[in-house]
Design a protein around this motif. Structure first.
Motif, PDB file in Angstrom:
ATOM      1  N   ASP A 441      27.112  78.228   2.490  1.00  0.00           N
ATOM      2  CA  ASP A 441      25.892  79.016   2.657  1.00  0.00           C
ATOM      3  C   ASP A 441      26.324  80.426   3.049  1.00  0.00           C
ATOM      4  OD1 ASP A 441      24.600  76.661   2.197  1.00  0.00           O
ATOM      5  OD2 ASP A 441      23.980  76.338   4.274  1.00  0.00           O
ATOM      6  N   VAL A 442      25.703  81.437   2.447  1.00  0.00           N
ATOM      7  CA  VAL A 442      26.153  82.810   2.693  1.00  0.00           C
ATOM      8  C   VAL A 442      24.967  83.712   3.020  1.00  0.00           C
ATOM      9  CG1 VAL A 442      28.172  82.599   1.196  1.00  0.00           C
ATOM     10  CG2 VAL A 442      26.008  83.424   0.230  1.00  0.00           C
ATOM     11  N   PHE A 443      25.278  84.822   3.680  1.00  0.00           N
ATOM     12  CA  PHE A 443      24.309  85.872   3.960  1.00  0.00           C
ATOM     13  C   PHE A 443      24.659  87.081   3.095  1.00  0.00           C
ATOM     14  CE2 PHE A 443      24.349  83.193   7.677  1.00  0.00           C
ATOM     15  CZ  PHE A 443      22.996  83.064   7.987  1.00  0.00           C
ATOM     16  N   VAL A 444      23.648  87.642   2.468  1.00  0.00           N
ATOM     17  CA  VAL A 444      23.865  88.717   1.491  1.00  0.00           C
ATOM     18  C   VAL A 444      23.205  89.997   1.970  1.00  0.00           C
ATOM     19  CG1 VAL A 444      23.418  89.488  -0.873  1.00  0.00           C
ATOM     20  CG2 VAL A 444      23.999  87.093  -0.436  1.00  0.00           C
ATOM     21  N   HIS A 445      23.942  91.104   1.896  1.00  0.00           N
ATOM     22  CA  HIS A 445      23.407  92.452   2.104  1.00  0.00           C
ATOM     23  C   HIS A 445      23.701  93.275   0.856  1.00  0.00           C
ATOM     24  CE1 HIS A 445      23.837  91.058   6.262  1.00  0.00           C
ATOM     25  NE2 HIS A 445      22.994  92.014   6.630  1.00  0.00           N
ATOM     26  N   LEU A 446      22.743  94.084   0.431  1.00  0.00           N
ATOM     27  CA  LEU A 446      22.936  94.955  -0.730  1.00  0.00           C
ATOM     28  C   LEU A 446      22.638  96.389  -0.318  1.00  0.00           C
ATOM     29  CD1 LEU A 446      23.599  95.001  -3.774  1.00  0.00           C
ATOM     30  CD2 LEU A 446      21.149  94.802  -4.223  1.00  0.00           C
ATOM     31  N   PHE A 447      23.602  97.297  -0.557  1.00  0.00           N
ATOM     32  CA  PHE A 447      23.472  98.707  -0.188  1.00  0.00           C
ATOM     33  C   PHE A 447      23.669  99.594  -1.422  1.00  0.00           C
ATOM     34  CE2 PHE A 447      24.828  96.675   3.737  1.00  0.00           C
ATOM     35  CZ  PHE A 447      24.079  97.312   4.714  1.00  0.00           C
TER      36      PHE A 447
END
Length: 847
Positions: A441-447
């Protein structure tokens, strides 16, 4: 040593693009062989090394056995005398793997280079291994024992593994993950050769190694890249070598100077500061540690080829500007400037350090043991991002969007995804789908990282399952997918915009993926123009226990009919250039526009003016850029080099933006004898345009009003007396002009090439102006537009292709001139030394 001498230098040059098809997960390179050719060319043509002294192994010839034998041959070659300089160059893939316990290595991992037959199965069904540091160390120590320690090893490769799908700035990494196990008895036959002073603890990359100087593209935990043209490190290395005065450098000293070259992915921001800025008071205050500012992670370097950012100074505006110097990004204009005081520049550098650190940072490789082997584990290759255009659901009363066509994303060393914004600042709407194919399970951030204003804006961050702030944030589950900007994602779509004064910008989408939640809001920052003054620390927090990132380079452009053409104006200060530009702006058609110079901080000696003016009586108008270009002001070689450097930088940038020239107007003072500076500038004009574009040149002879008694007509008698007094200078100038057109060989080449010859002078008496046959500036511009079509000048082509001053036509002439001057100085010094020896001899005779 001069560039024409034949140094006793010997070299082994290795370049590998194509690897054996049996090599697992090994993507081919594109520019390693070309880089090895450039190194060989530099040795042959710049240093004059005989070709018989250079051994080259490329692609299929660079097998493991061939590389090892070539290194052995260097230690036994009878032509190589002790302490002769030896250069070993390698461009290709590198890797690393756990070191066998039997080796008692000083770290857990050992670095390696990969031969072309890496992974190929032998008759015994064993795969050909890489060549580890230990093996290279033994071979180089053997060379040092037999031939001395004057050995330089250059490695344009990297060894750390990475799972990133796109590397920073669209560059391809020279690395591969090593999946095998190194046997403890590898190359054991080499270890039994009794090499004095070598033990397995003296690693090949050890900083204290005495046998050789190692120049590496990066440290073991960093990354070396290549782009569409070359390896970034090799290009920087060769550019730096162009700045070395070979006539004043010994073989040993030349190779030692290379040790200052950078490692191209660094936690520090490398900046270039020209001498004019270093001498300003604010800069001394900026680097004064007693001011107790939080230290910034930047390093001032001596060569532009080494730097990511360059500082510029406009004396006219008294402002500090910033240039991006990174390959493939140098055409991005930075419009932000600051006053030359320590606090403002410190704030800007803090902003830039934060931006480039987070834009270029990469995760290390995590290894897990599976089936008795350690294998690299990455997230970026398992968490996949896709991009789509969006369509609005017209049947819904709310803003609902559905997925349209997929946008192909760049891979490898692609320059970037090219997107357009129309003239009304509207573009397609975009959304993303992220699919988690990993076991976690992963946490995603997009910049979005904006390369024009250095802002970092969040496009997506993990959200809670409910609005309750106490609820835990929800990860993207293994095997799950996430929609951003459409569908059930609940976030707004991405739309592209550009400021009115920006034609395009380079940027990057960066997706950070971690197995534990981390608050990445510390990465966000506004544009550099909005950054607050004062002292605050730059944030460099960890992303998470296990993380990775994906980078998608973008180029956003305005959709315009075509690039705006350029009309150049060039001439030394005393030849009337400023007067010509002032009179153009005073034309009735332009004077109401209140035009002011808008200096380009990227090029302090260049002024640009964006104009729209009528070009014929029927009302047709032309939009173009008038550019005030620098010329030579004296015969000093160093100041000429600075002028050429600025010209080449400007012209190559405009070339990459597909900007062409309608005309180049050269101003020459007809009232004075033709000087050495005039001749230098005439040659410069020809070198800028090239013979094919001589027709685009306007030779504008100036100061036809010199010697005329300029005044107002206060009566016929006075008017004719004034006119009569001007005839004599006119005849002299006309004779001079006639000589230019028909007899002067330098000018005649331009005239035969259909260059226009026109006259310019400022008269208050229109009769005198008519008699002199002068043209007003607007007419000069109109006729240049009428007779010429936009073209690309020779120096634009040369500067874009070579990126090196000394390889342009003008640069070669300057280099030859400098060489001749140095030879003259050498002869003077020899004569003075001879006279001194004679004085000493005569003096001793009287003792």
């Amino acid at each position: 040593m001069t560039s024409r001498s034949k140094p006793d230098l010997f070299s082994l040059v290795i370049g590998i693009d194509a690897y054996d098809s049996g090599a697992p997960k090994l993507s081919p390179l594109k520019r390693a062989v070309a880089d090895s050719d450039k190194i060989k060319d530099w040795l042959l043509n710049r240093l004059g090394v005989p070709e018989s002294n250079i051994r080259t192994l490329q692609n299929g010839a660079a097998t493991r056995s061939a590389i090892i034998q070539a290194l052995k041959d260097l230690s036994t070659n009878v032509k190589i005398k002790r302490d002769d300089p030896i250069l070993i160059y390698y461009a290709g893939h590198g890797s690393e793997a756990p070191a066998p316990k039997e080796w008692n290595w000083d770290t857990d991992m050992i670095q390696m280079i990969l031969p072309c037959d890496y992974g190929r199965k032998s008759e015994s069904n064993r795969a050909v291994p890489a060549i580890p540091d230990r093996t290279l160390g033994v071979l180089i120590s053997q060379i040092a024992q037999e031939k001395g320690n004057n050995i330089t090893v250059i490695m344009d490769c990297c060894h750390s593994g990475s799972g990133t799908r796109w590397d920073p700035k669209g560059l391809q990494a020279r690395r591969v993950d090593y999946n095998g196990v190194i046997p403890g008895d590898m190359d054991e036959d080499l270890m039994t050769v009794g090499v004095r002073g070598f033990s397995v603890h003296d690693r090949f990359r050890h900083a204290g190694c005495r046998s050789h100087v190692l120049l590496a593209a990066c440290a073991p935990d960093e990354t070396a890249y290549e782009d569409a043209h070359s390896g970034v490190f090799t290009r920087g290395l060769l550019n730096a070598l162009e700045a070395v005065d070979l006539s004043q450098t010994t073989n040993i000293g030349l190779l030692q100077q290379l040790t200052d070259l950078p490692r191209f992915v660094s936690p520090e921001l490398w900046i270039y500061v020209p001498g004019v800025i270093r001498n300003l008071e604010f800069f001394r205050t900026l680097i004064d540690e007693s001011k107790h500012r939080p230290p910034l992670k930047f390093k001032v370097v001596a060569n532009e080829a080494q730097a990511t950012i360059g500082l510029t100074y406009s004396q006219q505006c008294d402002q500090i500007g910033f240039n991006i110097l990174t390959p493939n990004e140098e055409d991005q204009e930075v419009k932000y400037t600051v006053s030359p005081n320590a606090d403002d520049v410190y704030g800007a550098l803090r902003h830039l350090c934060h931006y480039f650190y987070h834009r270029d940072r990469v995760a290390g490789t995590r290894r897990v043991r599976e089936e008795g082997q350690q294998t690299p584990l990455t997230l970026a290759s398992e968490v996949v991002i896709s991009m789509f255009t969006l369509k609005e659901d017209e049947t819904s009363e709310e803003n609902v969007y559905w997925r349209g066509e997929e946008v192909p994303l760049p891979t490898g060393n692609h320059r970037g995804l090219d997107l357009t914004v129309d003239e009304d600042d509207e573009s397609d709407l975009y959304g993303f789908e992220i699919v988690n194919n990993s076991k976690f399970d992963v946490f995603v951030h997009l910049f979005y990282f904006n390369g024009a204003d250095f802002s970092i804006a969040p496009l997506y961050k993990p959200v809670a399952e409910t609005a309750d702030a106490d609820k835990a944030l929800v990860p993207l589950e293994a095997g799950g997918s996430l929609l951003i900007g459409y569908g059930s994602g609940g976030t707004r779509p991405m739309q592209l915009t550009l400021p009115k004064d920006v034609e395009y910008e380079r940027g990057s989408l960066r997706m950070f993926v971690s197995t534990q939640y981390a608050d990445l809001s510390f990465m966000e920052q506004e544009s550099i123009s909005a950054q607050s003054r004062g002292i605050r620390p730059s944030h460099r927090k960890p992303v998470g226990a296990f993380w990775d990132c994906v980078t998608i380079p973008l180029v956003i452009r305005k959709e315009v009919p075509g690039p705006t053409p350029i009309i150049g104006v060039i001439g030394s200060k005393r030849n009337g250039k400023a007067t010509f530009i002032r009179e153009l702006f005073n034309s009735p058609q332009l004077k109401d526009l209140n035009l002011e110079p808008s200096p380009q901080l990227s090029w302090p000696l260049v002024d640009e003016y964006d104009l729209t003016m009528p070009i014929n009586p029927n009302g047709s108008r032309l939009q173009f850029t008038l550019v005030d270009l620098p010329a030579f002001e004296d015969t000093n070689v160093h100041s000429q080099a600075e002028t050429l450097k600025e010209l080449i930088s400007y012209l190559s940038t405009r070339y990459r933006q597909q900007r062409s020239f309608i005309s180049l107007i050269w101003l020459y003072d007809i009232s004075t004898p033709f000087s050495e500076i005039d001749r230098l500038n005439l040659d410069l004009v020809k070198d800028i345009t090239g013979e094919e574009a001589f027709r685009n040149i306007v030779i504008l002879t100036t100061y036809w009003n010199n010697g005329a008694m300029i005044g107002t007509n206060q009566g016929v008698t006075k008017h004719w007396r004034t006119l009569a007094s001007a005839i004599s200078p006119f005849r002299r100038y006309e004779a001079h002009e006639q000589q230019i057109k028909e007899q002067d060989t330098d000018f005649k080449a331009l005239v035969d090439g259909r260059a226009q010859v026109k006259r310019f002078g400022v008269f208050s008496d229109q009769e005198m102006a008519k008699r002199a046959g002068v043209s007003d500036p607007l007419t000069v511009i109109r006729e240049a537009v009428k007779w010429n079509t936009p073209t690309t000048f020779q120096m634009q082509h040369e500067a874009s292709e070579t990126k090196t001053l000394s390889k342009t036509t003008a640069g070669k002439k300057l280099h030859d001139k400098l060489t001749k001057e140095l030879e003259k100085e050498r002869k003077v010094l020899l004569r003075l030394q001879s006279e001194l020896e004679e004085i000493e001899r005569v003096g001793s005779a009287f003792l």
